[in-house]
Design a protein around this motif. Structure first.
Motif, PDB file in Angstrom:
ATOM      1  N   ASP A  75      19.079 -19.143-114.702  1.00 54.60           N
ATOM      2  CA  ASP A  75      19.996 -20.023-115.429  1.00 54.60           C
ATOM      3  C   ASP A  75      21.286 -20.101-114.635  1.00 54.60           C
ATOM      4  N   ARG A  76      21.471 -21.226-113.944  1.00 47.98           N
ATOM      5  CA  ARG A  76      22.634 -21.351-113.058  1.00 47.98           C
ATOM      6  C   ARG A  76      23.943 -21.305-113.839  1.00 47.98           C
ATOM      7  N   GLN A  77      24.024 -22.033-114.957  1.00 48.84           N
ATOM      8  CA  GLN A  77      25.268 -22.065-115.710  1.00 48.84           C
ATOM      9  C   GLN A  77      25.610 -20.699-116.291  1.00 48.84           C
ATOM     10  N   LEU A  78      24.618 -19.994-116.832  1.00 50.59           N
ATOM     11  CA  LEU A  78      24.870 -18.659-117.371  1.00 50.59           C
ATOM     12  C   LEU A  78      25.293 -17.706-116.259  1.00 50.59           C
ATOM     13  N   ALA A  79      24.690 -17.851-115.074  1.00 52.49           N
ATOM     14  CA  ALA A  79      25.083 -16.998-113.954  1.00 52.49           C
ATOM     15  C   ALA A  79      26.529 -17.258-113.545  1.00 52.49           C
ATOM     16  N   GLU A  80      26.938 -18.517-113.536  1.00 54.38           N
ATOM     17  CA  GLU A  80      28.316 -18.838-113.189  1.00 54.38           C
ATOM     18  C   GLU A  80      29.292 -18.275-114.219  1.00 54.38           C
ATOM     19  N   LEU A  81      28.920 -18.329-115.509  1.00 55.32           N
ATOM     20  CA  LEU A  81      29.783 -17.751-116.540  1.00 55.32           C
ATOM     21  C   LEU A  81      29.893 -16.237-116.396  1.00 55.32           C
ATOM     22  N   SER A  82      28.886 -15.623-115.801  1.00 57.62           N
ATOM     23  CA  SER A  82      28.896 -14.174-115.588  1.00 57.62           C
ATOM     24  C   SER A  82      29.598 -13.781-114.294  1.00 57.62           C
ATOM     25  N   GLY A  83      30.149 -14.747-113.585  1.00 59.00           N
ATOM     26  CA  GLY A  83      30.870 -14.447-112.360  1.00 59.00           C
ATOM     27  C   GLY A  83      30.041 -14.494-111.097  1.00 59.00           C
ATOM     28  N   VAL A  84      28.799 -14.957-111.167  1.00 59.04           N
ATOM     29  CA  VAL A  84      27.943 -15.037-109.977  1.00 59.04           C
ATOM     30  C   VAL A  84      28.316 -16.279-109.171  1.00 59.04           C
ATOM     31  N   PRO A  85      28.574 -16.161-107.883  1.00 53.87           N
ATOM     32  CA  PRO A  85      28.902 -17.340-107.060  1.00 53.87           C
ATOM     33  C   PRO A  85      27.648 -18.164-106.778  1.00 53.87           C
ATOM     34  N   ALA A  86      27.314 -19.034-107.702  1.00 51.81           N
ATOM     35  CA  ALA A  86      26.052 -19.772-107.604  1.00 51.81           C
ATOM     36  C   ALA A  86      26.025 -20.673-106.375  1.00 51.81           C
ATOM     37  N   ASP A  87      27.148 -21.306-106.079  1.00 48.06           N
ATOM     38  CA  ASP A  87      27.176 -22.196-104.912  1.00 48.06           C
ATOM     39  C   ASP A  87      26.935 -21.425-103.625  1.00 48.06           C
ATOM     40  N   ARG A  88      27.492 -20.228-103.533  1.00 51.56           N
ATOM     41  CA  ARG A  88      27.298 -19.417-102.328  1.00 51.56           C
ATOM     42  C   ARG A  88      25.849 -18.967-102.209  1.00 51.56           C
ATOM     43  N   VAL A  89      25.246 -18.611-103.323  1.00 53.45           N
ATOM     44  CA  VAL A  89      23.829 -18.200-103.293  1.00 53.45           C
ATOM     45  C   VAL A  89      22.945 -19.363-102.864  1.00 53.45           C
ATOM     46  N   ALA A  90      23.189 -20.554-103.439  1.00 50.69           N
ATOM     47  CA  ALA A  90      22.389 -21.716-103.078  1.00 50.69           C
ATOM     48  C   ALA A  90      22.574 -22.084-101.612  1.00 50.69           C
ATOM     49  N   ALA A  91      23.820 -22.017-101.116  1.00 53.78           N
ATOM     50  CA  ALA A  91      24.075 -22.346 -99.721  1.00 53.78           C
ATOM     51  C   ALA A  91      23.370 -21.366 -98.786  1.00 53.78           C
ATOM     52  N   ALA A  92      23.385 -20.091 -99.138  1.00 54.30           N
ATOM     53  CA  ALA A  92      22.695 -19.100 -98.306  1.00 54.30           C
ATOM     54  C   ALA A  92      21.190 -19.359 -98.281  1.00 54.30           C
ATOM     55  N   GLY A  93      20.622 -19.721 -99.422  1.00 53.46           N
ATOM     56  CA  GLY A  93      19.194 -20.032 -99.460  1.00 53.46           C
ATOM     57  C   GLY A  93      18.845 -21.234 -98.608  1.00 53.46           C
ATOM     58  N   TRP A  94      19.653 -22.290 -98.694  1.00 52.02           N
ATOM     59  CA  TRP A  94      19.395 -23.471 -97.868  1.00 52.02           C
ATOM     60  C   TRP A  94      19.551 -23.156 -96.389  1.00 52.02           C
ATOM     61  N   ALA A  95      20.568 -22.391 -96.026  1.00 46.30           N
ATOM     62  CA  ALA A  95      20.768 -22.058 -94.609  1.00 46.30           C
ATOM     63  C   ALA A  95      19.594 -21.259 -94.063  1.00 46.30           C
ATOM     64  N   ALA A  96      19.112 -20.289 -94.828  1.00 46.81           N
ATOM     65  CA  ALA A  96      17.969 -19.495 -94.368  1.00 46.81           C
ATOM     66  C   ALA A  96      16.707 -20.345 -94.278  1.00 46.81           C
ATOM     67  N   GLY A  97      16.490 -21.208 -95.276  1.00 42.93           N
ATOM     68  CA  GLY A  97      15.284 -22.039 -95.257  1.00 42.93           C
ATOM     69  C   GLY A  97      15.265 -23.022 -94.113  1.00 42.93           C
ATOM     70  N   THR A  98      16.380 -23.696 -93.838  1.00 43.33           N
ATOM     71  CA  THR A  98      16.405 -24.662 -92.737  1.00 43.33           C
ATOM     72  C   THR A  98      16.375 -23.973 -91.377  1.00 43.33           C
ATOM     73  N   THR A  99      16.900 -22.748 -91.290  1.00 45.40           N
ATOM     74  CA  THR A  99      16.786 -22.006 -90.030  1.00 45.40           C
ATOM     75  C   THR A  99      15.331 -21.711 -89.701  1.00 45.40           C
ATOM     76  N   LEU A 100      14.568 -21.290 -90.702  1.00 44.20           N
ATOM     77  CA  LEU A 100      13.147 -21.053 -90.475  1.00 44.20           C
ATOM     78  C   LEU A 100      12.403 -22.358 -90.209  1.00 44.20           C
ATOM     79  N   ALA A 101      12.845 -23.453 -90.816  1.00 40.64           N
ATOM     80  CA  ALA A 101      12.230 -24.749 -90.524  1.00 40.64           C
ATOM     81  C   ALA A 101      12.475 -25.144 -89.074  1.00 40.64           C
TER      82      ALA A 101
END
Length: 782
Positions: free
Chosen positions: A178-204
Motif C-alpha cells: 500500500d503505497r499511500q499507507l507506506a508514505e503516511l508511515s514515513g517510508v520514502p516511496a518515491d525513492r524505493v520506486a526509483a531504486a527499483g526502476w534503476a536496478a531493473g533497467t540496469t539489468l535490461a
C-alpha cells in the motif's frame, strides 16, 4: 557436439535470460509494473554501447561503465520520475501502467529506428573475451558463460538478501502492499520506486549488451528476443526469483539439446524453428498451464474501463439536434475518406493502407473498448486473414478450388473466426497480465511457425482483383476498401447499440457484477474475440492487396504492440478514433522517415497519464468545456452560480438554506434561487422575462439561446412558486430562517432547532417534535 557440450553451450543464453528475468521481477516487485519496455531498453543500450566502441573508439571497459553504470540506471530514473510516478500518485490502474510501459517501448523503438535505421548490424562488441576453459577431458566452456552465470548468482543472492534482511527490503514490501499507507508511515516511496526502476533497467541494459554479439543487432529482432524471456517470470508467477533463474537455464539448455536431432520434410522445418524459438513456445505453454499469476494491486492489469470514456448509447429516440450533429459528423468523415480519390496515382496507392489498417484497429475497439479485454496478438489474426485469402485465390488451401479475389478475401476473413474462437476460449478464462501475455504469445507463435515458414508463406502471388472479368483500377480498389470499412463500421455499431451493446459494456466495466445480474460473460467475450478476429482478418487481406505482397514483417508480434498502443492513444472505445489512428500512422510514414510514426505514437502514449481515455476522451472533454462556456454566455456574470457541487440533503428532505448551492438539476443559478427562497428572499431568474430591462441594449440572442433562456425561466418560476407554498406551510420569519427536524416516531425526542438572524422564529415538524430559537441562536430540546 556431445550432449554435454550442447548443454554447456546453452548455459550462456540461459544466464542472459535469467538476468532479464531478474530485472523484470525487481521492477515488478518494487513498482507493480510489468515492464514491457524491457526489450526496447535493452536494444537502445546495446546500440549505444556499440556506437561508443565501434564508432567513437572508446575502450570496451569504459563504454561498458558508461552504458551500464550511467545510461541504463539513468533511463530507469527518468522513466520513474516522468512517466510512472504521476501514475502512482493518482493511483492509476495497473492496466494504465501496463499501457504506459507499452508507450515507452514504442517510443524507444521509434528512437532506435530513427537514429540507426531498421537494418541489421553484426559487429556488436562483446565485453568478455572469446576464450574457453577446460572443465574435464575435452569438455570446454566459454569464459563468457562462466562470467554470466556468476553474475546471475551474485545478483540473485544480493537482491535476495536486500529484500529479506534489510530495512530497505521492508520498505519495498510496504510500498508494494500500500503505497499511500507506506508514505503516511514515513517510508520514502518515491525513492524505493526509483531504486527499483534503476536496478531493473540496469539489468535490461546488461541483457542487451550480452545478447547483441550472439545475434544480429536489429531494433525489432533484439527487442522481441528479450520479450520472449518473459517465460521465466511467468514460470515464477511474478514472485520467485530462484524459480525464474532455474527456468531460464532449463529452457535454454533444452533448446540447445534439441540441435542434436534432425527430421525430414515439414516436421524437420518445425523442429528447426523450435530449436531457435523454444522460449516463446514455453511462454505460451506456461500461460495456458498457469491459471493465475500473483499480480500486485488486485490483478486488474486486464481491466480496460480506464481506457474508455463512453457509456452505452441512448436507448430511446435520438433528439433532432443530436441526430443532425451525428449526421453532419459522419458526412464530413466520409468526405475526408473520399478525398484520396482526387490524389495523384502514387499518393492514392499510399492511401490504400488507411482503410485496411482502420479495419484492424476496429477489431481492437471491439475486443478492448467494448468487451474490456487486452489483446496483444491482433497482428496474428490479420496475417492469417491475408494468408488464407491468398491461398484461396491461388487454389492452394486444402485442395479447394481457386476463388475470385474479392470472394477469397471475404471467405479468408471468415475462416479466421474458428482460430479466434479457439484462441479466445482459453484466453477468456484468464484475466489481467495472463490474458495480455497469452494473446501476445499466440500472435508470436503464429508469426514464427506460420508466417516465417517457406512451406506456408512462400511462392504466393497476388493477382489484381477483378469484377465480372474486369480488373479493378486504383480508384475502384479504394472504393472497395471503403465499402469493406463501412461493413466493419456496421458490425461495430451493431455490437455497441441495443441490449447487446449494454451487456458488452457491463462486461467491460465490471465483469463480476455483470455475471451477478445474469449476463453471459463467457459467451459475450467469445463473441467479441470471434468477431474481432474476422474484422482483423479482412483488414489483413486488404493490407496485402494494398501493398501487392505478403511479408511476415508486416504481421510481426511487435506490430501488435504498436497497433494496440495506437488504438488506446486515439480512443479504445472510439470507432472514429481507430480510423484517425490509421490515417495518422500512414500519413507520418509517407511524409517522414522510417520509424517516425512509431516515435509519434510513443510520445502520445506517454501522455496517457494525463488523458486516460486517449485523444478521443480529451476531444470530448474539450467539447464539453466549450458547451459549458457557451451556456455560461447566456447568464449574467454577476448572477452566475458556482459549478455543480455535491449537496448534502437535510433531515427534513429539502436543500439547506444556503445561497449559491446548485441543486440536482445541474443548471447554473437554480440552486442559488432555491437557497434564497428557503431563507425568505425570493430571487427572480436574472434572465427571466421581467428582468430583461438591463439587457435591452445587448445583442438579441439566437433562436437556440432564446429557447434555452425561456426554458430555464419557466423552471425557475415553478421552483419559486413551490418554495412559497412550502414556506407558508412550514413557517418563516422576515429576518431569519429555521430548519427543524422531527423525530421519526412520536415517542422519540425531537431534534433541536437552529436559528440564524436577529429575529425570533419557530418551526414545528411532523411526528410531535418541535424546535424553538431565540436571538442568541441557541436551540432548546424538549
Amino acid at each position: 557436439m556431445t550432449s554435454i557440450d550442447l548443454g554447456l553451450a546453452g548455459i550462456s543464453l540461459g544466464a542472459i535470460a535469467a538476468l532479464s528475468g531478474i530485472g523484470l521481477l525487481v521492477t515488478y516487485r518494487t513498482n507493480g509494473v510489468l515492464n514491457l519496455a524491457q526489450g526496447g531498453i535493452a536494444t537502445l543500450v546495446a546500440y549505444v554501447f556499440r556506437e561508443m566502441v565501434v564508432e567513437w573508439g572508446l575502450p570496451i571497459w569504459l563504454a561498458a561503465v558508461l552504458a551500464l553504470g550511467v545510461l541504463s540506471p539513468g533511463i530507469g530514473l527518468l522513466l520513474e520520475r516522468l512517466v510512472f510516478r504521476p501514475l502512482a500518485r493518482r493511483r492509476a490502474s495497473a492496466a494504465e501502467s501496463l499501457v504506459a510501459s507499452l508507450g515507452v517501448l514504442v517510443l524507444i523503438l521509434g528512437i532506435t529506428a530513427g537514429l540507426w535505421g531498421l537494418g541489421s548490424r553484426s559487429d556488436a562488441p562483446s565485453i568478455f573475451p572469446a576464450d574457453s576453459v577446460r572443465l574435464f577431458g575435452q569438455t570446454r566452456i566459454g569464459v563468457d558463460a562462466l562470467a554470466e552465470l556468476a553474475m546471475v548468482v551474485v545478483f540473485a543472492i544480493v537482491l535476495g538478501l536486500i529484500s529479506a534482511r534489510t530495512s530497505f527490503g521492508r520498505q519495498i514490501r510496504a510500498v508494494v502492499d500500500d503505497r499511500q499507507l507506506a508514505e503516511l508511515s514515513g517510508v520514502p516511496a518515491d525513492r524505493v520506486a526509483a531504486a527499483g526502476w534503476a536496478a531493473g533497467t540496469t539489468l535490461a541494459g546488461l541483457t542487451g549488451v550480452l545478447l547483441a554479439p550472439r545475434f544480429q543487432l536489429n531494433p525489432y529482432g533484439l527487442t522481441l528476443l528479450v520479450l520472449e524471456t518473459f517465460a521465466v517470470v511467468v514460470a515464477a508467477r511474478l514472485s520467485s526469483m530462484p524459480v525464474a533463474v532455474l527456468t531460464a537455464l532449463g529452457i535454454s539448455i533444452l533448446q540447445s539439446e534439441l540441435r542434436q536431432f534432425t527430421l525430414d520434410g515439414d516436421a524437420g522445418q518445425i523442429l528447426t524453428v523450435l530449436q531457435s524459438n523454444l522460449f516463446i513456445v514455453a511462454l505460451l505453454i506456461l500461460l495456458l498451464a498457469v491459471p493465475k499469476l500473483r499480480e500486485l494491486g488486485g490483478g486488474d492489469s486486464g481491466a480496460t474501463s480506464s481506457f474508455s470514456s463512453r457509456g452505452a448509447p441512448p436507448s430511446g429516440r435520438v433528439g433532432e439536434a443530436r441526430y443532425r450533429r451525428d449526421y453532419l459528423g459522419k458526412l464530413g468523415g466520409f468526405a475526408l475518406l473520399l478525398a484520396p480519390l482526387t490524389f495523384a496515382p502514387s499518393d492514392l496507392r499510399s492511401a490504400f493502407q488507411v482503410p485496411a489498417l482502420a479495419l484492424i484497429f476496429l477489431s481492437m475497439v471491439i475486443v478492448t473498448g467494448y468487451s474490456g479485454q487486452i489483446s496483444l496478438g491482433v497482428a496474428g489474426f490479420a496475417g492469417l486473414g491475408a494468408l488464407l485469402s491468398l491461398k484461396l485465390a491461388n487454389g492452394e488451401l486444402f485442395g479447394l478450388p481457386a476463388l475470385p479475389g474479392i470472394w477469397a478475401m471475404l471467405v479468408g476473413a471468415l475462416l479466421v473466426a474458428p482460430v479466434g474462437l479457439i484462441t479466445g476460449y482459453p484466453a477468456i478464462r484468464r484475466r489481467g497480465l495472463t490474458l495480455a501475455l497469452t494473446t501476445f504469445a499466440v500472435g508470436a507463435v503464429v508469426s514464427r511457425f506460420v508466417f516465417e515458414q517457406p512451406t506456408f508463406a512462400s511462392g504466393l502471388y497476388i493477382d489484381p482483383l477483378t469484377v465480372f472479368g474486369h480488373a479493378l483500377s486504383d480508384k475502384a480498389f479504394y472504393i472497395l476498401e471503403l465499402l469493406s470499412l463501412g461493413l466493419g463500421l456496421l458490425v461495430v455499431r451493431n455490437l455497441h447499440h441495443g441490449r447487446l451493446g449494454r451487456a458488452l459494456l457491463a462486461v467491460r466495466d465490471h465483469s463480476s457484477g455483470a455475471a451477478a445480474v445474469g449476463v453471459d460473460v463467457r459467451n459475450l467475450k467469445l463473441l467479441a474475440f470471434t468477431v474481432s478476429s474476422v474484422v482483423a482478418g479482412l483488414g489483413g487481406a486488404l493490407l496485402v492487396h494494398s501493398s501487392y505482397s505478403f511479408a511476415a514483417d508486416d504481421f510481426a508480434p511487435l506490430q501488435s504492440l504498436l497497433w494496440f498502443t495506437a488504438v488506446v492513444v486515439f480512443g479504445a472505445d472510439s470507432a472514429i478514433g481507430a480510423i484517425v489512428a490509421a490515417a495518422f500512422i500512414v500519413t507520418i510514414d509517407v511524409l517522414a522517415p522510417a520509424g517516425s510514426s512509431t516515435l509519434a505514437i510513443g510520445i502520445l502514449a506517454l501522455a496517457l497519464g494525463w488523458m486516460p481515455g486517449g485523444l478521443a476522451s480529451a476531444v470530448r472533454g474539450v467539447l464539453r468545456l466549450l458547451a459549458q462556456y457557451l451556456a455560461d454566455s447566456f447568464v449574467d456574470p454577476n448572477q452566475r452560480a458556482p459549478r455543480p457541487v455535491p449537496v448534502r440533503i437535510s433531515a427534513v428532505g429539502h436543500l439547506p438554506a444556503t445561497a449559491g448551492i446548485v441543486g440536482n438539476t445541474g443548471l447554473p443559478g437554480i440552486g442559488a434561487t432555491l437557497g434564497a427562497a428557503r431563507s425568505g428572499h425570493v430571487t427572480r431568474w436574472p434572465l427571466s422575462e421581467g428582468a430583461l430591462g438591463p439587457l435591452a441594449g445587448a445583442p438579441a440572442p439566437t433562436p437556440f439561446g432564446a429557447a434555452l433562456v425561456a426554458a430555464v425561466a419557466r423552471y425557475a418560476a415553478q421552483a419559486d412558486q413551490a418554495t412559497r407554498v412550502s414556506g407558508s406551510t412550514n413557517g418563516s420569519g422576515s429576518g431569519g430562517a429555521l430548519v427543524g427536524s422531527a423525530a421519526a416516531t412520536g415517542s422519540a425526542p425531537a431534534a433541536a432547532g437552529t436559528v440564524a438572524g436577529p429575529s425570533t422564529a419557530s418551526g414545528t415538524g411532523t411526528g410531535g417534535g418541535s424546535g424553538a430559537g431565540s436571538d442568541a441562536g441557541t436551540g432548546v430540546r424538549r
